[in-house]
Design a protein around this motif. Sequence first.
Motif, PDB file in Angstrom:
ATOM      1  N   PRO A   6     -30.428  53.575 -11.352  1.00  0.00           N
ATOM      2  CA  PRO A   6     -30.662  54.951 -11.789  1.00  0.00           C
ATOM      3  C   PRO A   6     -30.289  56.018 -10.770  1.00  0.00           C
ATOM      4  CG  PRO A   6     -32.517  53.557 -12.366  1.00  0.00           C
ATOM      5  CD  PRO A   6     -31.627  52.739 -11.495  1.00  0.00           C
TER       6      PRO A   6
ATOM      7  N   TYR B   9     -35.075  61.045 -14.235  1.00  0.00           N
ATOM      8  CA  TYR B   9     -34.568  60.776 -15.582  1.00  0.00           C
ATOM      9  C   TYR B   9     -35.447  61.408 -16.662  1.00  0.00           C
ATOM     10  CZ  TYR B   9     -30.698  57.765 -14.266  1.00  0.00           C
ATOM     11  OH  TYR B   9     -29.504  57.303 -13.771  1.00  0.00           O
TER      12      TYR B   9
ATOM     13  N   PHE C  23     -32.210  51.170 -20.519  1.00  0.00           N
ATOM     14  CA  PHE C  23     -31.134  51.961 -19.927  1.00  0.00           C
ATOM     15  C   PHE C  23     -29.841  51.872 -20.727  1.00  0.00           C
ATOM     16  CE2 PHE C  23     -33.941  52.007 -16.255  1.00  0.00           C
ATOM     17  CZ  PHE C  23     -33.745  53.293 -15.771  1.00  0.00           C
TER      18      PHE C  23
ATOM     19  N   PHE D 164     -38.768  55.268 -16.635  1.00  0.00           N
ATOM     20  CA  PHE D 164     -38.198  56.323 -15.807  1.00  0.00           C
ATOM     21  C   PHE D 164     -39.182  56.733 -14.715  1.00  0.00           C
ATOM     22  CE2 PHE D 164     -35.838  57.831 -19.869  1.00  0.00           C
ATOM     23  CZ  PHE D 164     -34.881  56.840 -19.707  1.00  0.00           C
TER      24      PHE D 164
ATOM     25  N   GLN E 209     -24.521  53.742 -12.379  1.00  0.00           N
ATOM     26  CA  GLN E 209     -25.325  53.701 -13.596  1.00  0.00           C
ATOM     27  C   GLN E 209     -24.523  54.109 -14.823  1.00  0.00           C
ATOM     28  OE1 GLN E 209     -28.409  52.488 -14.058  1.00  0.00           O
ATOM     29  NE2 GLN E 209     -28.078  52.869 -16.238  1.00  0.00           N
TER      30      GLN E 209
END
Length: 649
Positions: free
Chosen positions: A83, A350, A300, A343, A89
């Motif tokens: 992340p 995020y 994700f 997150f 990512q």
Amino acid sequence: MPGSFVANLPSSKPQFWAGQDLGLGVLSRIGDQTFSLLGVPEPPAGVRPATVVSAEYTSTRSIFKLAAGNATVKLEFLSPVSPSNYIRQSLPFSYMTVSASNTGGASVQVYADIDESWTGQSGKTNFNYFVSGRTSVFQLSVDGAITYAQNQMDQALWGQAVFAARGSNSSQCSLQSGRADSVRGQFAANGTLNDTPLTYTAGDVVALAQDLGRVASSASVTYAIGYTRDAAVNYLGKARASYYTAAYNDSVSAVTYFLDDFADAAAEASSLDSNIDSKATNVAGANYSDIVALSVRQAFGAADLTIPRDTLDTTDLMLFLKEISSDGNVNTVDVIYPTFPIFYVMDPEYIRLVLEPVVRYLEMGRWPQAYTIHDIGSAYPNATGHDDGKAEQMPIEETGNLLILAYAYTKAVNSPAWANSHRQLLQGYADYLVTNGLNIAPQLSTDDGEGPIPNATNLAIKAAVGLTAFGATFDLQNYTNVGLSNANQLYNQSLGTDPEKTHFQRQYPQSLNANFTYSTVFNLYPDSLLGLNTFPQAAFDMQASFYPTQQAVNGVPLDSKTDWSIFSGASSPGADSSTRDLLVNDLHAFISNGLNKVPFSDRWFVKDGPTDTGAPDLVGGYDGYKCRPTVGGHFAILAKSLGAGSVGV
């Protein structure tokens, strides 16, 4: 790959989340014998299927070991989850590493191919290939595809399927395209491909092979497979591109960098796998670790980290989340809400990034309602808003969600800066909850299957927590006091409980509970996580004592949602965490019972009940939803136990 297919891996094809096959065939030639490893249901003459020895998964990997004669061959699929590294990512590729060991010094060659199923259609495929140094790349795309178009099974049509590999220091990859039986037969007979001028006809495969030479101990080759979209998301009429395009603006340079990054990405993934496994096990046991490990890639995988396509401005970041399988909406607020614990523990930024496109749209004044919008687009990736005000109506649900999420981010990063920049918007929604948060008109909640009902207790709990969250965000005690007053009525004065105060009821007052006596009050979770103290500890303890009394054949029927169950266990763990462990073990039994062939579903049947068709439910089977990012909510226990940013690398 459906779990029930693994025993027959050499003949089984992987699948897109909606269930359609994806052509990916893998062979290995050891000495003079060729073995099928994956996705080859009709192998060429003389090719033997390897025998599956084991299969396992981690947060970032799926690993299969096979016996190929006396040799051991391992297929390892790695999807990096990074992340805080925005390039890594956002790159839309996965690694497939094929390694061989225990070969007795035999020569080893490895082969893999894909077909046009990765483009979402058949018969209109454009074909390109590139060789740059030791890197070979195939691209397949749809001729004349309309930007942002998908097929009927949610597969994107407007991008490029990308398949690449890199030769070793001593040899180059060989390439070939053509009919699968012919190309695979060429490799099986010779251990190499013919590199003739490449063309493509509907139904063909494109293949890459690598000669690893004589293998004394072990050797491997790594492929890259993925799908790029030049314009990833349509945000209010303007194209958003994946973050990586700021540095790598075409598929070839992107996948070349991806292969360059393999060693670092793999090392980081190993650290993350170990970190999640050890922390989850220490907090709530091995079963819980299995659950969260299975949730990471799915959560994700539903997200696009984007920047403007025209400027490639890396300071203008937005995250877009697809409501996979339930209806395909964009940034559905009541999907963000159950997803946010992952997150919160891995990278709290995020939370802000996924809210940003929502609040920007709301601040434009184009949404005409006084409450928060349900989503910003009916069909991903078109985030075009709902200027007509006709999005799905969940007034209390989404308004409470937004205020809670704003405070979760503020608390996680220990800064009110982002919330302050949206204070006027958020205060308007807090005012809506002040007026409408206790005497609730008939309306939908996130549990929309029950239809619009008045005075839903769980919604009233969300409104109360939303108000105290807003009060905490801006240090406004008057809003906090309203939330506390509502909570006092719901629990202390028994407005929302049964007369004996053993549990919260589905609705209030008592006269509305003739058929449904209770509901999952998962909205207590953010009160517990964020230390808001909206409800007294006795309310959480009450639920912890109540849930086990409702245990059915395959779990506690908490509206049959996995994320809500874990929210409930995290906030009401019970004495010695017995209630939490009960809910965790029920969920683990669901994912390991062998009855389900779909990606992790967040809804399952725990007991027999009526269905729309009149057929009996499959107890232990999934109920409709699959592959949704809401599995990020399974991190709720880790978030509660370890706090924000506790599971990054």
